[in-house]
Design an enzyme around this catalytic site. Structure first.
Site, PDB file in Angstrom:
ATOM      1  N   MET B  14       0.828  -1.193   0.000  1.00 45.42           N
ATOM      2  CA  MET B  14       0.000   0.000   0.000  1.00 45.42           C
ATOM      3  C   MET B  14       0.867   1.249   0.000  1.00 45.42           C
ATOM      4  SD  MET B  14      -3.373   0.270   2.232  1.00 45.42           S
ATOM      5  CE  MET B  14      -2.668   1.456   3.346  1.00 45.42           C
ATOM      6  N   HIS B  15       1.439   1.573  -1.124  1.00 39.78           N
ATOM      7  CA  HIS B  15       2.292   2.751  -1.206  1.00 39.78           C
ATOM      8  C   HIS B  15       1.432   3.998  -1.441  1.00 39.78           C
ATOM      9  CE1 HIS B  15       2.127   2.662  -5.652  1.00 39.78           C
ATOM     10  NE2 HIS B  15       1.897   1.395  -5.408  1.00 39.78           N
ATOM     11  N   THR B  16       2.055   5.073  -1.863  1.00 43.63           N
ATOM     12  CA  THR B  16       1.353   6.356  -1.908  1.00 43.63           C
ATOM     13  C   THR B  16       0.128   6.358  -2.815  1.00 43.63           C
ATOM     14  OG1 THR B  16       3.541   7.286  -1.714  1.00 43.63           O
ATOM     15  CG2 THR B  16       1.746   8.824  -2.045  1.00 43.63           C
ATOM     16  N   ALA B  19      -2.761   4.539  -1.394  1.00 47.06           N
ATOM     17  CA  ALA B  19      -3.197   5.300  -0.229  1.00 47.06           C
ATOM     18  C   ALA B  19      -4.049   6.486  -0.686  1.00 47.06           C
ATOM     19  CB  ALA B  19      -1.994   5.777   0.576  1.00 47.06           C
TER      20      ALA B  19
END
Lengths: 586, 88
Positions: B14-16, B19
């Site tokens: 769940m990276h940027t 997100a």
């Protein structure tokens, strides 16, 4: 991270000041330094605190202002689309973040000025980010800091350094994505920062804008002064401060060379490797020595498809100087880890020592009547497990960044594969006991370079993650011809139908088992072989550094359906002469 | 209160970008939405909070919504995870 003040190796001459960092966006640049100092807000000073509602209003007003600025950037880069847009989007979400707002307002109510409230809030979240295990997330903390700085600048009404002259080289503590966009508008020549990461938004943007960029030079803003003349080699991550004339001319030559190659090969070298009709293939480099990692081709590749560790490691020291197993392992670990970090996040395949045969025969103090058919490759390693384990342990210890893959050479039997796997398991167990970190899922592969292995590839493929075909030895062992022996060298032809069939058979087996299959051998960089290689549908090609860009170009010029047809035809010929004629090889 | 458990299936975790998608989706709802991994809970409308959530591939995330539209919110967010944030 290094911060060596290296000196010009040629003494007596005037010396260059050389700073070393980590290159994150390739390219060369020469220009005048423009220093951006760290914003220091005195936390003891509480500004012109008025009253809570006044401070909250200023805070909210700044959010609007910052968002307008982002919008302006968004419009200025609309052509660049997705990556930059996504990144600006995430900054916008950060500005609108309800948790941040809540915290800022709480601080303001407790008597802090808007500046101090923002500073304290961001500090708190930066700390949270830095405590996350994932390194990519940790790198975000550097950006958050820059976003905070810009926010504070707007809050205290300081305008962005609008006076940056064109072609400046920006030297900053760190940079946020929106700053990179602002600098792009100013046509800066390069970016240098004290901290940062390869995957931070600012680095991603620098790459997409082709702004050469080097990070990880501690104290760069102190070591470099405004208007210093800087040469930036963002392939090697080297900055030369106020170069001597000689160095400057050398550098200029390199830049002109680069321009020439770029012009000659076109923009293609910066794009992902793919055929004319858009079929992607991984293009990797073969590495023998550490120095090759500094070549710009490495940065334009998809990683390292083959490290010949018998060249990388000073293996003679082990035998001649009697340095002992533990120390030998440590020496290897440091070398491998260096390589892995340099190549990160791209993968690197380390091939276990391929000793014996024609390589280092003197090491073993024995003479074989037929060394090429004797005690070489994995045979030697498995017969010397204590020695082999120093290497396997070093590979595993170097795998913490999760981009290391292990490959064994000269496989002829299934037992060799199983024995190697067992030794790797043993090493993992030991490392666990010693509380040493490693990647538990490190990928394991084999070289297919003997007919025995090729013909058994259907079985061998069950036990490995990937396969790499070594065309030189496969040709030699299939055709029983030593290419260095002029009396039989005419027999040595990788275009012989037997060699092509063995390759095809191996690839089919690998694909059927869902295993990746690559090629690393001179055939891969033969100008007439590109069609065959694309036709064979390798997942990856690994070639020597000097051929890499050329091969990239060849691949881009070939159509994959044409290549398939060419291969089908080539496989129907009976002699290597016919294949060569068909491919128009003289 | 509505609760669902989902697995992170995209390799990068769940990276940027994911997100950001979560925040955008969650912010459309009035209800309070929380995401929890291993006892660590964050506000699903806060990008900085989500960035600190240790959600790599294979991690199970607990989504909880309380208030107006809770059922729909949880359902839509779950679908977002299951689509791999449209990155697969």
């Amino acid at each position: 991270m290094n911060n060596q003040m290296d000196e010009n190796p040629e003494t007596k001459k005037p010396k260059d000041i050389v700073l070393k960092g980590i290159p994150v966006s390739k390219g060369y640049a020469s220009g005048k330094a423009f220093i951006i100092k760290r914003n220091i807000f005195n936390l003891n000073q509480n500004g012109n605190y008025l009253n809570p509602s006044e401070e909250i209003e200023r805070f909210k007003q700044t959010i609007v202002e910052y968002k307008n600025e982002l919008l302006r950037y968004q419009n200025s880069i609309s052509k660049e689309k997705s990556i930059a847009t996504d990144i600006l989007d995430s900054i916008k979400l950060l500005l609108e973040d309800p948790d941040i707002e809540k915290s800022v307002i709480e601080y303001i109510h407790s008597g802090k000025s808007a500046e101090l409230a923002v500073e304290l809030t961001y500090q708190k979240f930066e700390k949270d980010l830095l405590s996350v295990k994932n390194k990519f997330i940790r790198e975000r903390a550097f950006e958050i800091e820059q976003i905070k700085n810009r926010f504070l600048e707007l809050l205290i009404n300081k305008k962005l350094s609008t006076t940056i002259p064109e072609n400046s080289i920006v030297v900053a503590p760190s940079l946020s994505a929106d700053q990179v966009i602002a600098f792009k508008e100013k046509n800066v020549a390069a970016l240098i920062t004290e901290v940062g990461g390869t995957t931070t938004h600012s680095s991603i943007l620098a790459r997409s804008f082709r702004i050469p960029s080097v990070i990880g030079i501690p104290n760069a803003t102190k070591l470099i002064s405004n208007n210093d003349h800087l040469l930036v080699d963002a392939y090697k991550g080297i900055i030369i401060v106020n170069p001597t004339q000689e160095t400057y001319f050398e550098f200029k030559e390199k830049v002109e060379d680069e321009n020439y190659i770029t012009k000659e090969l076109g923009d293609i070298i910066y794009r992902p490797t793919q055929t004319k009709d858009g079929k992607p293939i991984e293009l990797q480099a073969n590495i023998n020595y550490k120095e090759e990692l500094d070549e710009r081709e490495i940065y334009l590749s998809d990683g390292i498809g083959l490290v010949r560790t018998e060249h990388l490691v000073p293996i003679r020291d082990f035998y001649d100087k009697n340095i002992g197993f533990d120390y030998f392992e440590q020496v290897q670990y440091e070398l491998y880890h260096d390589v892995a970090v340099k190549v990160y996040p791209k993968p690197v395949i380390f091939r276990a020592f391929d000793l014996g045969g024609d390589k280092f025969p003197s090491l073993f103090g024995m003479t074989e009547a037929n060394p090429m058919l004797g005690f070489r490759g994995i045979r030697y390693l498995l017969a010397n497990p204590r020695f082999f384990k120093t290497q396997l342990r070093a590979f595993l210890r170097a795998s913490v960044e999760k981009n290391v893959q292990i490959m064994i050479p000269m496989v002829t039997t299934l037992e060799e594969v199983l024995d190697s796997l067992r030794l790797i398991e043993e090493c993992k167990e030991e490392l666990k006991q010693e509380n040493q970190e490693f990647d538990p899922n490190v990928k394991f592969g084999i070289m297919i370079e003997t007919p025995a292995a090729a013909l058994q590839s259907d079985i061998l493929a069950n036990y490995v993650d990937f396969i790499s075909i070594g065309t030189n030895d496969l040709t030699q062992y299939t055709l029983v011809a030593d290419r260095d022996n002029s009396q039989v060298s005419s027999y040595f032809s990788p275009f012989h139908p037997s060699v092509l069939k063995l390759m095809k058979y191996t690839i089919n087996n690998a694909k059927r088992k869902g295993k990746k299959v690559g090629i690393c051998g001179e055939l891969a960089s033969h100008p007439a072989a590109t069609g065959l290689i694309i036709g064979l549908e390798f997942d990856s090609i690994s070639v020597s550094v000097e051929n890499l860009l050329q091969v990239k170009k060849w691949i881009s010029e070939i159509d994959s359906s044409f290549a398939k047809a060419q291969l089908q035809k080539a496989l129907r010929f009976s002699t290597s002469e016919q294949v060569r004629e068909f491919l128009e090889i003289d | 209160m509505a609760t669902e458990y989902v697995k992170v299936i995209n390799p990068a975790g769940m990276h940027t970008r994911p997100a950001a998608q979560i925040v955008k989706t969650a912010s459309r709802y009035k209800c309070k939405i929380l995401m929890e991994v291993d006892g660590y809970t964050v506000n699903a409308k806060s990008i900085i909070g989500l960035m600190t959530l240790p959600a790599s591939m294979g991690t199970t995330v607990k989504i909880t919504a309380i208030g107006e539209g809770e059922e729909e919110a949880v359902k839509e967010l779950k679908a977002l995870f299951e689509r791999g944030f449209d990155e697969l």
